[in-house]
Design a protein around this motif. Structure first.
Motif, PDB file in Angstrom:
ATOM      1  N   ALA A  95       0.832  -1.209   0.000  1.00 54.55           N
ATOM      2  CA  ALA A  95       0.000   0.000   0.000  1.00 54.55           C
ATOM      3  C   ALA A  95       0.867   1.260   0.000  1.00 54.55           C
ATOM      4  CB  ALA A  95      -0.933  -0.017   1.198  1.00 54.55           C
ATOM      5  N   ALA A  96       1.912   1.270   0.799  1.00 51.16           N
ATOM      6  CA  ALA A  96       2.791   2.440   0.870  1.00 51.16           C
ATOM      7  C   ALA A  96       3.557   2.642  -0.433  1.00 51.16           C
ATOM      8  CB  ALA A  96       3.764   2.293   2.037  1.00 51.16           C
ATOM      9  N   ASP A  97       3.842   1.576  -1.152  1.00 50.70           N
ATOM     10  CA  ASP A  97       4.620   1.658  -2.384  1.00 50.70           C
ATOM     11  C   ASP A  97       3.869   2.363  -3.505  1.00 50.70           C
ATOM     12  OD1 ASP A  97       7.031   0.960  -3.928  1.00 50.70           O
ATOM     13  OD2 ASP A  97       5.652  -0.334  -5.052  1.00 50.70           O
ATOM     14  N   ILE A  98       2.557   2.404  -3.447  1.00 50.89           N
ATOM     15  CA  ILE A  98       1.767   3.028  -4.512  1.00 50.89           C
ATOM     16  C   ILE A  98       2.223   4.464  -4.768  1.00 50.89           C
ATOM     17  CG2 ILE A  98      -0.558   3.818  -5.136  1.00 50.89           C
ATOM     18  CD1 ILE A  98      -1.620   1.243  -3.796  1.00 50.89           C
ATOM     19  N   ALA A  99       2.550   5.186  -3.724  1.00 50.53           N
ATOM     20  CA  ALA A  99       2.987   6.576  -3.875  1.00 50.53           C
ATOM     21  C   ALA A  99       4.293   6.702  -4.653  1.00 50.53           C
ATOM     22  CB  ALA A  99       3.146   7.223  -2.502  1.00 50.53           C
ATOM     23  N   ASN A 100       5.052   5.622  -4.765  1.00 53.62           N
ATOM     24  CA  ASN A 100       6.338   5.666  -5.459  1.00 53.62           C
ATOM     25  C   ASN A 100       6.228   5.658  -6.977  1.00 53.62           C
ATOM     26  OD1 ASN A 100       7.746   5.683  -3.028  1.00 53.62           O
ATOM     27  ND2 ASN A 100       7.773   3.448  -2.921  1.00 53.62           N
ATOM     28  N   PHE A 101       5.064   5.314  -7.525  1.00 57.41           N
ATOM     29  CA  PHE A 101       4.968   5.213  -8.984  1.00 57.41           C
ATOM     30  C   PHE A 101       3.642   5.694  -9.562  1.00 57.41           C
ATOM     31  CE2 PHE A 101       3.096   1.388  -7.372  1.00 57.41           C
ATOM     32  CZ  PHE A 101       2.071   1.086  -8.257  1.00 57.41           C
ATOM     33  N   ALA A 102       2.604   5.807  -8.767  1.00 55.08           N
ATOM     34  CA  ALA A 102       1.265   6.124  -9.286  1.00 55.08           C
ATOM     35  C   ALA A 102       1.046   7.637  -9.304  1.00 55.08           C
ATOM     36  CB  ALA A 102       0.198   5.420  -8.453  1.00 55.08           C
ATOM     37  N   SER A 103       1.731   8.328 -10.211  1.00 53.38           N
ATOM     38  CA  SER A 103       1.634   9.785 -10.290  1.00 53.38           C
ATOM     39  C   SER A 103       0.227  10.251 -10.669  1.00 53.38           C
ATOM     40  CB  SER A 103       2.658  10.331 -11.289  1.00 53.38           C
ATOM     41  OG  SER A 103       2.442   9.771 -12.575  1.00 53.38           O
ATOM     42  N   GLY A 104      -0.555   9.379 -11.282  1.00 46.80           N
ATOM     43  CA  GLY A 104      -1.932   9.715 -11.652  1.00 46.80           C
ATOM     44  C   GLY A 104      -2.932   9.368 -10.560  1.00 46.80           C
ATOM     45  N   GLY A 105      -2.447   8.925  -9.414  1.00 43.60           N
ATOM     46  CA  GLY A 105      -3.327   8.563  -8.310  1.00 43.60           C
ATOM     47  C   GLY A 105      -3.807   7.129  -8.411  1.00 43.60           C
TER      48      GLY A 105
END
Length: 119
Positions: A95-105
């Protein structure tokens, strides 16, 4: 009480609990795909109790431009197993890793899957 417990249908069968992650269009599609396949997907697949992992890129919509670029889904035996998996170290890491690549949210939805006899 499970969040769906008030819903009743004739001939219903609860088969599993599902999570979907809907990713908005990223700033760099190639970078998103590379990071997702090489880094994030192994984290997501390691979540305890998760199974039937599936994903897609370049998601389409009927009649209009899709608000999503990618989608992921995984199944769990039950709501409780989903909660346990997401509360685990692996679930928190994914869940925390999503912020590392999902620039579109990213939008995370989860629900009880039912099959209903419609015949």
């Amino acid at each position: 009480m499970e969040p769906w417990a008030w819903i009743t249908y004739e001939n219903q069968e609860y088969s599993m609990y599902r999570v979907n992650v809907l990713y908005g269009p990223p700033d760099d599609r190639e970078q998103f795909i590379s990071y997702y396949e090489n880094t994030h997907l192994p984290l997501a697949k390691a979540i305890p109790g998760s199974r039937n992992h599936a994903f897609a890129f370049n998601v389409s919509s009927l009649g209009e431009e899709s608000p999503f670029f990618a989608v992921f889904s995984a199944d769990f035996e039950s709501f409780d197993k989903f909660e346990e998996g997401m509360a685990s170290a692996e679930g928190k890491m994914a869940a925390a890793d999503i912020a590392n690549f999902a620039s579109g949210g990213a939008t995370i939805i989860h629900y009880q899957v039912m099959s209903v006899g419609l015949e």
